[in-house]
Motif scaffolding. Sequence first.
Motif, PDB file in Angstrom:
ATOM      1  N   PRO A 284      10.850  -2.554  -1.160  1.00 59.66           N
ATOM      2  CA  PRO A 284      10.409  -2.083  -2.558  1.00 59.66           C
ATOM      3  C   PRO A 284       8.646  -2.431  -2.941  1.00 59.66           C
ATOM      4  O   PRO A 284       8.451  -2.979  -3.668  1.00 59.66           O
ATOM      5  N   TYR A 285       8.038  -1.830  -2.122  1.00 63.94           N
ATOM      6  CA  TYR A 285       6.597  -2.040  -1.933  1.00 63.94           C
ATOM      7  C   TYR A 285       5.924  -1.703  -3.329  1.00 63.94           C
ATOM      8  O   TYR A 285       5.013  -2.417  -3.847  1.00 63.94           O
ATOM      9  N   LEU A 286       6.319  -0.533  -3.967  1.00 68.06           N
ATOM     10  CA  LEU A 286       5.781   0.004  -5.230  1.00 68.06           C
ATOM     11  C   LEU A 286       6.690  -0.302  -6.157  1.00 68.06           C
ATOM     12  O   LEU A 286       6.488   0.294  -7.457  1.00 68.06           O
ATOM     13  N   ASP A 287       7.579  -1.113  -6.310  1.00 64.66           N
ATOM     14  CA  ASP A 287       8.549  -1.413  -7.411  1.00 64.66           C
ATOM     15  C   ASP A 287       7.670  -2.296  -8.383  1.00 64.66           C
ATOM     16  O   ASP A 287       7.909  -3.813  -8.563  1.00 64.66           O
TER      17      ASP A 287
ATOM     18  N   ASN B 244      -4.726   4.399  -2.165  1.00 65.44           N
ATOM     19  CA  ASN B 244      -4.491   5.867  -2.676  1.00 65.44           C
ATOM     20  C   ASN B 244      -2.726   5.804  -2.785  1.00 65.44           C
ATOM     21  O   ASN B 244      -2.317   6.748  -3.770  1.00 65.44           O
ATOM     22  N   THR B 245      -2.142   4.897  -2.133  1.00 66.00           N
ATOM     23  CA  THR B 245      -0.513   5.132  -2.187  1.00 66.00           C
ATOM     24  C   THR B 245      -0.313   4.545  -3.613  1.00 66.00           C
ATOM     25  O   THR B 245       0.611   5.217  -4.327  1.00 66.00           O
ATOM     26  N   VAL B 246      -0.944   3.383  -4.072  1.00 61.00           N
ATOM     27  CA  VAL B 246      -0.659   2.890  -5.356  1.00 61.00           C
ATOM     28  C   VAL B 246      -0.997   3.712  -6.538  1.00 61.00           C
ATOM     29  O   VAL B 246      -0.428   3.961  -7.310  1.00 61.00           O
ATOM     30  N   ARG B 247      -2.405   4.386  -6.341  1.00 59.08           N
ATOM     31  CA  ARG B 247      -2.913   5.301  -7.488  1.00 59.08           C
ATOM     32  C   ARG B 247      -2.097   6.453  -7.504  1.00 59.08           C
ATOM     33  O   ARG B 247      -1.968   6.837  -8.569  1.00 59.08           O
ATOM     34  N   LYS B 248      -1.578   6.904  -6.486  1.00 58.39           N
ATOM     35  CA  LYS B 248      -0.684   8.222  -6.426  1.00 58.39           C
ATOM     36  C   LYS B 248       0.601   7.890  -7.479  1.00 58.39           C
ATOM     37  O   LYS B 248       1.049   8.689  -8.099  1.00 58.39           O
ATOM     38  N   HIS B 249       1.162   6.796  -7.135  1.00 60.90           N
ATOM     39  CA  HIS B 249       2.234   6.373  -7.821  1.00 60.90           C
ATOM     40  C   HIS B 249       2.293   6.335  -9.236  1.00 60.90           C
ATOM     41  O   HIS B 249       3.137   6.450 -10.161  1.00 60.90           O
ATOM     42  N   PHE B 250       0.934   5.813  -9.711  1.00 59.39           N
ATOM     43  CA  PHE B 250       0.765   5.914 -11.248  1.00 59.39           C
ATOM     44  C   PHE B 250       0.019   6.910 -11.541  1.00 59.39           C
ATOM     45  O   PHE B 250      -0.609   6.805 -12.572  1.00 59.39           O
ATOM     46  N   GLY B 251       0.128   8.066 -10.735  1.00 61.10           N
ATOM     47  CA  GLY B 251      -0.423   9.386 -11.446  1.00 61.10           C
ATOM     48  C   GLY B 251      -1.882  10.045 -10.986  1.00 61.10           C
ATOM     49  O   GLY B 251      -2.202  11.165 -11.542  1.00 61.10           O
ATOM     50  N   ALA B 252      -2.447   9.420 -10.181  1.00 56.63           N
ATOM     51  CA  ALA B 252      -3.750   9.760  -9.554  1.00 56.63           C
ATOM     52  C   ALA B 252      -3.555  11.105  -9.077  1.00 56.63           C
ATOM     53  O   ALA B 252      -2.663  11.454  -8.081  1.00 56.63           O
ATOM     54  N   GLN B 253      -4.595  12.098  -9.141  1.00 55.27           N
ATOM     55  CA  GLN B 253      -4.567  13.418  -8.640  1.00 55.27           C
ATOM     56  C   GLN B 253      -5.369  13.506  -7.269  1.00 55.27           C
ATOM     57  O   GLN B 253      -5.272  14.344  -6.210  1.00 55.27           O
TER      58      GLN B 253
ATOM     59  N   ASN C 134       8.478   6.803  -8.826  1.00 56.74           N
ATOM     60  CA  ASN C 134       9.835   6.858  -7.987  1.00 56.74           C
ATOM     61  C   ASN C 134      10.253   5.157  -7.936  1.00 56.74           C
ATOM     62  O   ASN C 134       9.841   4.343  -8.509  1.00 56.74           O
ATOM     63  N   SER C 135      11.106   5.024  -7.129  1.00 57.60           N
ATOM     64  CA  SER C 135      11.894   3.626  -6.954  1.00 57.60           C
ATOM     65  C   SER C 135      10.779   2.578  -6.365  1.00 57.60           C
ATOM     66  O   SER C 135      10.869   1.478  -6.529  1.00 57.60           O
ATOM     67  N   GLY C 136       9.832   3.219  -5.852  1.00 56.05           N
ATOM     68  CA  GLY C 136       8.958   2.277  -4.991  1.00 56.05           C
ATOM     69  C   GLY C 136       9.198   1.965  -3.384  1.00 56.05           C
ATOM     70  O   GLY C 136       8.349   1.085  -2.916  1.00 56.05           O
ATOM     71  N   LEU C 137      10.104   2.538  -3.200  1.00 57.81           N
ATOM     72  CA  LEU C 137      10.567   2.094  -1.857  1.00 57.81           C
ATOM     73  C   LEU C 137       9.967   2.904  -0.654  1.00 57.81           C
ATOM     74  O   LEU C 137       9.682   4.145  -0.936  1.00 57.81           O
ATOM     75  N   LEU C 138       9.327   2.064   0.209  1.00 54.31           N
ATOM     76  CA  LEU C 138       8.624   2.699   1.375  1.00 54.31           C
ATOM     77  C   LEU C 138       9.049   2.185   2.647  1.00 54.31           C
ATOM     78  O   LEU C 138       9.307   0.924   2.690  1.00 54.31           O
ATOM     79  N   PRO C 139       8.956   3.111   3.533  1.00 55.38           N
ATOM     80  CA  PRO C 139       9.225   2.814   4.895  1.00 55.38           C
ATOM     81  C   PRO C 139       8.297   1.571   5.468  1.00 55.38           C
ATOM     82  O   PRO C 139       7.154   1.756   5.360  1.00 55.38           O
ATOM     83  N   TYR C 140       8.656   0.667   6.224  1.00 58.22           N
ATOM     84  CA  TYR C 140       7.602  -0.286   6.889  1.00 58.22           C
ATOM     85  C   TYR C 140       8.315  -1.112   8.215  1.00 58.22           C
ATOM     86  O   TYR C 140       9.489  -0.867   8.317  1.00 58.22           O
TER      87      TYR C 140
END
Length: 485
Positions: free
Chosen positions: A430-433, A115-124, A454-460
């Motif tokens: 930069p997990y989602l870069d 869901n993190t990846v799909r939301k990043h590319f527009g999933a609702q 966004n930038s794709g940066l996520l805390p880890y």
Amino acid sequence: MRAILLLALAGCRTEDPKPPPPSPRTTAAIETTSPAKIGCAGCHAEVQLDAAHQLACTSCHGGQDHEGQVDKAHAGLIARPSHPSRMAQACGSCHPGQVRAAAASSHFTLSGLINTVRKHFGAQDRLEQPADIPAADPASGTLALADDMLRRRCLRCHVYSRGDTYDAVTHGTGCAACHLAFAKGKLASHAFVLPTDKQCLSCHYGNRVGSDYYGRFEHDFNWEYRTPYSSQTSLNTAPRPSGVEWHDLAPDVHRQRGIVCIDCHRHSGHDRQEPRITCIACHDWRPGQPAPGLDTLSVRGRALVLTGWADGKEHAVPLLRNPAHRQYGARVACQVCHGQWGFNDAPTYLLLSNRHEYEPWERLVVQGSSEVEALLEHNLHYSDEKPLTMRDGLTGEPRPGIWYLGYGQRRWEQMIVRKDTDGKIKVFRPYLDLHLSMIKADGQVPFDNIVGKNSGLLPYTPHTTGPAGLFFLNRFRHLLSAEEK
């Protein structure tokens, strides 16, 4: 007259005539009439079960015991009874609670990743499990392209598949992914055991949390940036048990003490409600308090002790003493100071190619995917070209096109430190870069360098814990307000 004489002489012989040697057809007939091996154990005598699972093979695998012919013995055979689609019937008949909990755990649903990846590319919408990811035409839209990437490039090391074919990352499916041991790409034992770090690393390899615990950071894919150096990938015969060689960096201090994954993540594969594992839960314990909610922890007098699952060794948990913890602990995550290094691979480029053009990839044959690597190796060097297809990681079905992977840079030496949305300073990656592209067989490019919201940066939380060092303030001082300094 001579013929009659020869026949008469032959009739006078006293010894029996020597029979002619059997023909190949006769030999085959003799072999097929030899005693047949009866039952499962007749052919699989090497299979040894653990004490808790002394069951008939057919109770889990189906098939027909007491048969001597393979086709009859294998009628109704279930090769992988612990697969998520079957584990409720096979494993759940004896372990219903564990199976229900496992099916709802993050290891099975992968809901956070998906869901993190799909939301990043527009999933609702929000999906509950990997099988819910649509298998649509990737050319139909950005989200469809991302979904295809998830199903065919990302989801290769989860419990629905046996992983890649590299020696160290092949594993079972479902319950067997964690509880059966594999070695050199094959099942090594039928004894069900507590997961070892080897099972954890069969999925948590590459530049992912898990491999960093052992101090491993993947080399780049280009043959000039891997060791031992070779000008041609096919000449480099060094073993690559996880697909790509790695740099040996500093392992986590807990690993150096002999602490294994399940010492802290005891129930992560079974219980969504497991107590959240934090550094503070153990290291900020105080005498008089109960032990944190982990099976491995106990109170001994005025000390908190962790007892290792693997070796039974006892580790006294060191408690926070430096005044910096009180001053900054509420505003700064532990790994900002104590992380020795972090993953910083960016940008990440992914190309779905339907074009029969392989020469540009000659220096990048190593792709962290045995399927992509095998196709490139073959089609670069042989005229009988293999189909340009890639398997669906969930169903195993091949579909047109293949996903290539590459990085702009791969770095570990400088961790990315930012302030999160909750105001706390944390380590990011930069997990989602991700930059997605697609090229059709005729050379048309429906998508080129598509990025997310966004930038794709996520805390880890990098599992690279070590001493904070003298200059820990330099990592986050610039993010503090004047009052906080």
